[in-house]
Design a protein around this motif. Structure first.
Motif, short mmCIF file in Angstrom:
data_model
loop_
_atom_site.label_atom_id
_atom_site.label_comp_id
_atom_site.label_asym_id
_atom_site.label_seq_id
_atom_site.Cartn_x
_atom_site.Cartn_y
_atom_site.Cartn_z
N MET A 31 0.73 -1.50 0.32
CA MET A 31 -0.29 -0.56 -0.42
C MET A 31 0.92 1.13 -0.08
O MET A 31 1.36 1.49 0.35
N ALA A 32 0.40 2.24 -0.51
CA ALA A 32 1.31 3.50 -0.33
C ALA A 32 1.06 4.22 0.16
O ALA A 32 -0.03 4.07 1.34
N LYS A 33 1.81 5.16 0.93
CA LYS A 33 2.00 5.78 1.46
C LYS A 33 0.93 6.46 1.72
O LYS A 33 0.57 7.71 0.93
N GLN A 34 0.01 7.55 2.58
CA GLN A 34 -1.36 8.63 2.53
C GLN A 34 -0.63 9.61 3.02
O GLN A 34 -1.21 10.72 2.09
N GLN A 35 -0.46 10.29 3.16
CA GLN A 35 0.99 11.31 3.63
C GLN A 35 1.59 11.27 3.93
O GLN A 35 2.64 10.66 4.33
N SER A 36 3.11 11.78 3.44
CA SER A 36 4.27 12.57 3.40
C SER A 36 4.18 14.10 3.89
O SER A 36 3.77 14.15 4.72
N PHE A 37 5.49 13.64 4.39
CA PHE A 37 6.16 14.56 4.87
C PHE A 37 5.52 16.14 4.75
O PHE A 37 5.92 16.67 5.76
N ALA A 38 6.28 16.19 3.98
CA ALA A 38 6.06 18.11 3.34
C ALA A 38 4.05 17.93 3.41
O ALA A 38 3.85 19.51 3.97
N ASP A 39 3.10 17.23 3.47
CA ASP A 39 1.79 17.55 3.53
C ASP A 39 1.33 17.36 5.01
O ASP A 39 0.83 18.40 5.79
N LYS A 40 2.62 17.09 6.03
CA LYS A 40 2.05 17.12 7.60
C LYS A 40 3.24 18.41 8.25
O LYS A 40 2.17 19.93 8.70
N ALA A 41 4.36 19.26 7.47
CA ALA A 41 5.06 20.44 7.33
C ALA A 41 3.89 21.56 6.58
O ALA A 41 4.05 22.44 7.30
N LYS A 42 2.73 21.62 5.69
CA LYS A 42 2.47 21.97 5.35
C LYS A 42 1.34 22.84 6.24
O LYS A 42 0.00 23.49 6.14
N SER A 43 0.74 21.52 7.15
CA SER A 43 -0.54 21.58 7.61
C SER A 43 -0.32 22.26 9.15
O SER A 43 -1.23 22.67 9.79
N LYS A 44 0.56 22.08 9.74
CA LYS A 44 1.14 23.33 10.90
C LYS A 44 0.85 24.51 10.51
O LYS A 44 2.17 24.75 9.37
N ALA A 45 0.76 24.87 11.83
CA ALA A 45 0.90 26.51 11.55
C ALA A 45 1.83 27.03 12.72
O ALA A 45 2.22 26.98 12.53
N LYS A 46 3.16 28.20 11.26
CA LYS A 46 3.58 28.76 11.83
C LYS A 46 3.64 29.83 13.24
O LYS A 46 2.41 30.53 13.47
N ALA A 47 4.45 29.80 13.84
CA ALA A 47 4.45 30.36 14.83
C ALA A 47 4.23 32.40 14.58
O ALA A 47 4.34 32.93 13.46
N ALA A 48 3.26 33.03 15.46
CA ALA A 48 2.81 34.25 15.07
C ALA A 48 3.69 35.59 15.60
O ALA A 48 3.57 36.45 15.60
#
Length: 54
Positions: free
Chosen positions: A1-18
């Motif tokens: 089975m293929a990986k559903q979520q890549s590291f880039a997807d995880k990093a993109k979803s995290k909010a940056k510090a304000a």
């Protein structure tokens, strides 16, 4: 089975510090003529406000 979520997807979803933490070093001349360095950390909303620190 293929990986559903890549590291880039995880990093993109995290909010940056304000905010940005900046280390401010100031000099103080003591009574006997020697210089002391005082350090403190200041939290800024925007890095462009660095020049307004006192």
């Amino acid at each position: 089975m293929a990986k559903q979520q890549s590291f880039a997807d995880k990093a993109k979803s995290k909010a940056k510090a304000a905010f940005v933490n900046v280390k401010v070093v100031s000099t103080v001349k003591s009574e006997n003529g020697k210089y002391k360095f005082q350090e403190k950390f200041v939290r800024l909303d925007d890095i462009n406000k660095v020049t307004s620190i006192k």
